[in-house]
Design a protein around this motif. Structure first.
Motif, PDB file in Angstrom:
ATOM      1  N   THR A 262       3.294  -7.521  -8.084  1.00 38.56           N
ATOM      2  CA  THR A 262       2.325  -8.171  -7.205  1.00 38.56           C
ATOM      3  C   THR A 262       3.070  -9.093  -6.242  1.00 38.56           C
ATOM      4  O   THR A 262       3.986  -9.808  -6.658  1.00 38.56           O
TER       5      THR A 262
ATOM      6  N   GLN B   4       0.827  -1.205   0.000  1.00 38.70           N
ATOM      7  CA  GLN B   4       0.000   0.000   0.000  1.00 38.70           C
ATOM      8  C   GLN B   4       0.866   1.260   0.000  1.00 38.70           C
ATOM      9  O   GLN B   4       0.572   2.241  -0.702  1.00 38.70           O
TER      10      GLN B   4
ATOM     11  N   VAL C 187       2.163   1.966  -3.441  1.00 38.19           N
ATOM     12  CA  VAL C 187       1.122   2.551  -4.283  1.00 38.19           C
ATOM     13  C   VAL C 187       1.011   4.050  -3.987  1.00 38.19           C
ATOM     14  O   VAL C 187       0.996   4.897  -4.897  1.00 38.19           O
ATOM     15  N   GLU C 188       0.955   4.399  -2.713  1.00 40.32           N
ATOM     16  CA  GLU C 188       0.789   5.801  -2.315  1.00 40.32           C
ATOM     17  C   GLU C 188       1.980   6.659  -2.728  1.00 40.32           C
ATOM     18  O   GLU C 188       1.816   7.836  -3.063  1.00 40.32           O
TER      19      GLU C 188
ATOM     20  N   HIS D  22       6.498  -1.450  -8.420  1.00 42.40           N
ATOM     21  CA  HIS D  22       6.549  -2.720  -7.694  1.00 42.40           C
ATOM     22  C   HIS D  22       5.707  -3.766  -8.408  1.00 42.40           C
ATOM     23  O   HIS D  22       4.889  -3.440  -9.273  1.00 42.40           O
TER      24      HIS D  22
END
Length: 309
Positions: free
Chosen positions: A104, A93, A96-97, A102
């Motif tokens: 999976t 997370q 992503v932010e 990256h």
């Protein structure tokens, strides 16, 4: 644990960007801000845990205009850090932010792995390790201590033939072959701990690598002291026909270097004297530290080194 990885040294692009990523996004501590002793117009950054213990240290030579390296055989393919197994979701997370490239999350050797890249494209990973939550974690920036990186998990070397490299890992550095998965053979030191794994990924016929930004320059292995280092050097000569450089004083450890049979540059670095030799633990990384032979050039170097903002 006195065996295992001491540090990993890589090449990066701009220094300020490197510092922002490793200290700001990954939450590692800058434990030493010095220069490349052989090219003192270039910084040498050391990132690690609170005290810069062996097994936690990722170091960089940041060149502002470095061209991108090309990964290939005879090089480190990936550098992986340990985190608690429950922290993988947190880091996914966070990436992503923060806009971090990256993949999976996947599983390797039964452990969850989150592969990602730094701003230069260096291949990195976080590996969720059962029990790592009981190890000290460093609260940094906006990262809670329970989610923090706990030093190195492993390095993955891309090589032509696992046998000669594995022989050195076992005979000289105290590793043992413990598992294999696909084309990767795992070597590990006894017990769980930081920097205790080297994975050998066999890729015969794959092109050789070219050093540049995002490339690992060398992998350093631990020797408790000068005597332990000398014994390793003797084993290299007697059992493997390999000679090292003369010992070099790197201020925070003493080093010898050699290319292992597949071409990867290895270093043997002493655990002593450590990073508190020239500044207090609480102040690690805050000021530019220079070896005695470069102190007369401090004013000049401070003018030419990049501004870190």
């Amino acid at each position: 644990m006195s065996n295992g990885i001491h540090h990993v040294t890589a090449i990066s692009g701009p220094a300020r960007r490197n510092l922002g990523f490793y200290a700001g996004i990954l939450g590692l501590r800058l434990v030493k801000k010095t220069v490349n002793f052989d090219d003192p117009g270039t910084y040498h950054f050391y990132y690690g845990d609170e005290a810069g213990h062996p097994g936690t240290l990722l170091t960089f030579f940041p060149w502002e205009t470095a061209s991108k390296g090309q990964v290939g055989t005879g090089e480190t393919f990936e550098t992986a850090f340990r985190v608690p197994a429950a922290a993988i979701g947190y880091w996914a997370q966070r990436f992503v932010e923060k806009g971090v490239a990256h993949e999976t999350p996947a599983r390797r050797f039964g452990e969850p792995v989150l592969s990602f890249r730094d701003p230069d494209g260096m291949r990195l990973a976080l590996v969720g390790v059962a029990g790592a939550e009981s190890e000290p974690g460093r609260e940094a920036a906006d990262i809670p201590a329970e989610m923090a990186i706990r030093g190195f998990h492993s390095v993955t070397l891309l090589i032509e033939d696992a046998q000669p490299t594995g022989g050195i890992l076992a005979d000289v550095f105290g590793f043992a072959e413990t598992a294999s998965e696909g084309t990767t053979v795992r070597y590990q030191v006894a017990g769980e701990g930081q920097g205790g794994i080297v994975d050998l990924r066999v890729a015969p016929g794959f092109p050789r690598g070219n050093l540049g930004a995002a490339s690992v320059h060398h992998v350093a292995f631990r020797a408790a002291d000068d005597a332990a280092q000398a014994a390793m050097v003797e084993r290299l000569v007697a059992n493997h026909g390999l000679r090292t450089t003369r010992q070099k004083d790197r201020a925070y450890f003493r080093s010898v270097y050699f290319h292992e049979p597949n071409g990867v540059l290895f270093e043997i670095a002493t655990d002593v004297p450590g990073f508190a030799v020239d500044e207090p633990l609480a102040g690690l990384g805050q000021s530019l530290k220079l070896p005695a032979f470069l102190e007369p050039r401090r004013a000049t170097l401070e003018r030419v080194l990049p501004d870190l903002g």
